[in-house]
Write a protein that holds these residues in place. Structure first.
Motif, PDB file in Angstrom:
ATOM      1  N   TRP A 158       7.118  -0.559  -6.919  1.00 46.25           N
ATOM      2  CA  TRP A 158       6.081   0.463  -7.033  1.00 46.25           C
ATOM      3  C   TRP A 158       6.114   1.390  -5.816  1.00 46.25           C
ATOM      4  CZ3 TRP A 158       1.456   1.206  -4.174  1.00 46.25           C
ATOM      5  CH2 TRP A 158       0.596   2.161  -4.728  1.00 46.25           C
ATOM      6  N   ILE A 159       6.279   0.815  -4.633  1.00 48.46           N
ATOM      7  CA  ILE A 159       6.333   1.643  -3.414  1.00 48.46           C
ATOM      8  C   ILE A 159       7.532   2.588  -3.480  1.00 48.46           C
ATOM      9  CG2 ILE A 159       6.757   1.566  -0.920  1.00 48.46           C
ATOM     10  CD1 ILE A 159       5.007  -0.961  -0.844  1.00 48.46           C
ATOM     11  N   LEU A 160       8.665   2.089  -3.963  1.00 46.31           N
ATOM     12  CA  LEU A 160       9.840   2.955  -4.072  1.00 46.31           C
ATOM     13  C   LEU A 160       9.635   4.053  -5.120  1.00 46.31           C
ATOM     14  CD1 LEU A 160      12.810   0.490  -3.628  1.00 46.31           C
ATOM     15  CD2 LEU A 160      11.907   2.160  -1.996  1.00 46.31           C
ATOM     16  N   THR A 161       8.886   3.746  -6.159  1.00 47.40           N
ATOM     17  CA  THR A 161       8.574   4.781  -7.149  1.00 47.40           C
ATOM     18  C   THR A 161       7.703   5.867  -6.518  1.00 47.40           C
ATOM     19  OG1 THR A 161       8.720   3.174  -8.938  1.00 47.40           O
ATOM     20  CG2 THR A 161       7.524   5.208  -9.414  1.00 47.40           C
ATOM     21  N   VAL A 162       6.711   5.445  -5.740  1.00 40.87           N
ATOM     22  CA  VAL A 162       5.859   6.415  -5.039  1.00 40.87           C
ATOM     23  C   VAL A 162       6.711   7.233  -4.068  1.00 40.87           C
ATOM     24  CG1 VAL A 162       3.923   6.669  -3.428  1.00 40.87           C
ATOM     25  CG2 VAL A 162       3.776   5.004  -5.295  1.00 40.87           C
TER      26      VAL A 162
END
Length: 179
Positions: free
Chosen positions: A62-66
């Motif tokens: 999720w952090i990498l998507t953000v």
């Protein structure tokens, strides 16, 4: 994090900061922009605490998507060219800046001086090729010499011009240092 625990944010930052930076850097290829993206990503994580859902995937994904979305936004902003007022005025006017004209004249004089150092055959070929815009084949026909000779003279002339201009450049740098 979801309860507003700053210690949790610090731990999250310590754990994922390098990953976010390296991912952002690979996307934008600019260190300062990647650092801004890191800051923005963690601000988003902090201010939008409820967006992450554990049942939808790993936190790191999720952090990498953000990070990816923030990087794309940064790339879009980067494409929007910003100008100072002087740059904008210069772009809008068709007139060439006086400084540019002076610089072109100085460069032109240096080039003309360098061309004068060539032998007569090379000067003629360079003049026909670069200043009169003839092709190598047209020069060969006009001068009644083989095409290979024209190419050789151009190659040698360019080599001499490069050496001459480099000598002059070094000379002007030496003068600048002694001042």
């Amino acid at each position: 994090m979801q309860t507003g625990d700053q210690q949790a944010l610090e731990e999250l930052y310590d754990r994922y900061e390098k990953l976010v930076y390296s991912f952002a850097y690979r996307m934008v290829k600019h260190g300062a922009i990647a650092e801004e993206i890191v800051q923005e990503v963690f601000m988003k994580i902090w201010t939008k605490k409820g967006l992450y859902k554990r049942d939808k995937g790993k936190l790191s994904s999720w952090i990498l998507t953000v990070t990816r979305n923030t990087s794309i936004d940064a790339l879009r902003k980067k494409k929007e060219t910003t100008y100072t007022l002087e740059e904008r005025d210069a772009l809008e006017s068709d007139q060439v800046a006086t400084e540019d004209i002076v610089e072109w004249k100085e460069e032109g004089e240096k080039l003309r001086s360098a061309v004068k150092t060539l032998n007569n055959e090379q000067q003629e070929i360079i003049t026909l090729f670069y200043f009169n815009g003839l092709s190598q084949r047209e020069i060969a026909e006009q001068c009644n010499i083989p095409l290979g000779t024209v190419k050789g003279r151009i190659r040698l002339a360019l080599k001499h011009l490069k050496q001459s201009l480099n000598r002059e450049k070094r000379g002007s740098n030496d003068e600048t240092r002694s001042v």
